[in-house]
Scaffold this motif. Structure first.
Motif, PDB file in Angstrom:
ATOM      1  N   VAL A  32       0.804   0.249   3.329  1.00  0.00           N
ATOM      2  CA  VAL A  32       1.107   0.686   4.591  1.00  0.00           C
ATOM      3  C   VAL A  32       0.816   2.209   5.256  1.00  0.00           C
ATOM      4  O   VAL A  32       0.447   2.882   6.238  1.00  0.00           O
ATOM      5  CB  VAL A  32       2.201   0.416   4.969  1.00  0.00           C
ATOM      6  N   THR A  33       0.322   2.978   4.450  1.00  0.00           N
ATOM      7  CA  THR A  33      -0.086   4.172   4.817  1.00  0.00           C
ATOM      8  C   THR A  33      -1.779   4.407   5.212  1.00  0.00           C
ATOM      9  O   THR A  33      -2.348   4.974   5.496  1.00  0.00           O
ATOM     10  CB  THR A  33       0.243   5.289   3.617  1.00  0.00           C
ATOM     11  N   ALA A  34      -2.351   3.106   4.471  1.00  0.00           N
ATOM     12  CA  ALA A  34      -3.846   2.797   5.378  1.00  0.00           C
ATOM     13  C   ALA A  34      -3.475   2.436   6.840  1.00  0.00           C
ATOM     14  O   ALA A  34      -4.242   2.585   7.827  1.00  0.00           O
ATOM     15  CB  ALA A  34      -4.509   1.707   4.652  1.00  0.00           C
ATOM     16  N   PHE A  46       0.199   7.493  -2.375  1.00  0.00           N
ATOM     17  CA  PHE A  46      -0.063   6.392  -2.547  1.00  0.00           C
ATOM     18  C   PHE A  46      -0.984   5.867  -1.343  1.00  0.00           C
ATOM     19  O   PHE A  46      -2.097   4.875  -1.861  1.00  0.00           O
ATOM     20  CB  PHE A  46       1.187   5.796  -1.796  1.00  0.00           C
ATOM     21  N   TYR A  47      -1.377   6.248  -0.335  1.00  0.00           N
ATOM     22  CA  TYR A  47      -2.534   6.045  -0.104  1.00  0.00           C
ATOM     23  C   TYR A  47      -4.375   6.748  -0.739  1.00  0.00           C
ATOM     24  O   TYR A  47      -5.104   5.542  -0.116  1.00  0.00           O
ATOM     25  CB  TYR A  47      -3.374   7.179   1.311  1.00  0.00           C
ATOM     26  N   ARG A  48      -4.231   7.730  -1.783  1.00  0.00           N
ATOM     27  CA  ARG A  48      -4.941   7.375  -2.348  1.00  0.00           C
ATOM     28  C   ARG A  48      -5.192   6.817  -3.248  1.00  0.00           C
ATOM     29  O   ARG A  48      -6.694   5.883  -3.584  1.00  0.00           O
ATOM     30  CB  ARG A  48      -5.309   9.047  -3.320  1.00  0.00           C
ATOM     31  N   ILE A 184      -6.585  -5.570   3.195  1.00  0.00           N
ATOM     32  CA  ILE A 184      -6.401  -5.960   4.153  1.00  0.00           C
ATOM     33  C   ILE A 184      -6.143  -4.893   5.366  1.00  0.00           C
ATOM     34  O   ILE A 184      -6.692  -4.694   6.961  1.00  0.00           O
ATOM     35  CB  ILE A 184      -4.369  -6.001   4.071  1.00  0.00           C
ATOM     36  N   GLY A 185      -5.689  -3.784   5.472  1.00  0.00           N
ATOM     37  CA  GLY A 185      -6.347  -1.923   6.189  1.00  0.00           C
ATOM     38  C   GLY A 185      -8.114  -2.727   6.693  1.00  0.00           C
ATOM     39  O   GLY A 185      -7.768  -2.455   7.700  1.00  0.00           O
ATOM     40  N   GLY A 186      -8.261  -2.364   5.252  1.00  0.00           N
ATOM     41  CA  GLY A 186      -9.775  -2.868   6.145  1.00  0.00           C
ATOM     42  C   GLY A 186     -10.571  -3.262   7.197  1.00  0.00           C
ATOM     43  O   GLY A 186     -11.005  -3.302   7.918  1.00  0.00           O
TER      44      GLY A 186
END
Length: 242
Positions: A32-34, A46-48, A184-186
């Protein structure tokens, strides 16, 4: 620490649903943070965690390049969601395989980790991750990548050497969930770039394999999404011990 063979066969008690649920939640938050940058511009810790998926993504390019008779010049990580692998391949087909392997590697590695964890083999997951970091370290040429790879490797080594079984499980389960979902984010970013800037002039894995195969980049993106869904579908009962 025990021999590598002993570690690969070492079992620990399976965790309860609380630990499995918490580690799954960590992966969800990382995904989600991505998706969006907060108004403050500061990302959560968490993004890291997405660094792990990026390392396996670039490692996938490198591994398939080597397995198909090519080689790797270097791997470079720019951010938790961005990196590059400079590799050479003996044929156009090998180039396609190596390029396509980037988005395929994390979910497949996550599914493999889930299969090991279902049998209580958390130490094996940690050891194989440590070996992966050593492989990437051989072709690391910049400071950020070096720091990230060493940090991940140190966590795995420390867990293998000193962590109690519950912590080994926690790290290994978090890794499995993160790998299953990290791309998923990518892939969402690939779609966003195309709908915002058009389908021409894109420079990414989907554009590269589309140019070499004649198959539209949207088909490749859909295939990678389908692979993630397939991997999660099969890993879910393994991780929850259903």
């Amino acid at each position: 620490m025990a021999s590598a063979f002993a570690v690969l066969n070492e079992t620990v008690p399976l965790p309860g649903p609380e630990l499995v649920g918490i580690t799954a939640l960590v992966a969800v938050v990382a995904v989600v943070t991505a998706f969006a940058v907060p108004a403050s511009g500061r990302r959560s810790v968490f993004y890291r965690a997405n660094f792990l998926g990026t390392l396996f993504h670039e490692g996938g390019h490198a591994l398939v390049s080597v397995l198909t008779g090519g080689g790797v010049f270097r791997i470079e990580i720019d951010s938790p969601e961005s990196g590059g692998t400079w590799h050479w391949n003996p044929s156009p087909f090998a180039r396609v395989l190596a390029t396509a392997a980037g988005y395929a590697m994390p979910p497949l590695a996550g599914l493999g980790a889930a299969a090991l964890l279902h049998r209580g083999l958390s130490p094996a997951v940690l050891l194989l991750t440590l070996v992966t970091m050593l492989f990437i370290l051989l072709v690391t040429r910049d400071m950020l990548t070096f720091v990230v790879v060493v940090a991940v490797g140190a966590v795995m080594f420390g867990a293998l050497r000193w962590a109690p079984p519950w912590l080994k499980n926690g790290i290994a389960y978090a890794e499995a969930w993160l790998l299953l979902t990290s791309e998923i984010g990518g892939l969402r970013a690939l779609l966003a770039n195309r709908f915002a800037g058009g389908f021409r002039g894109q420079e990414d894995d989907a554009a590269s394999v589309a140019e070499r195969t004649g198959i539209p980049s949207l088909v490749w993106i859909a295939a990678w999404f389908a692979l993630i869904g397939w991997a999660v579908w099969h890993a879910f009962p393994l991780l929850w011990h259903l």
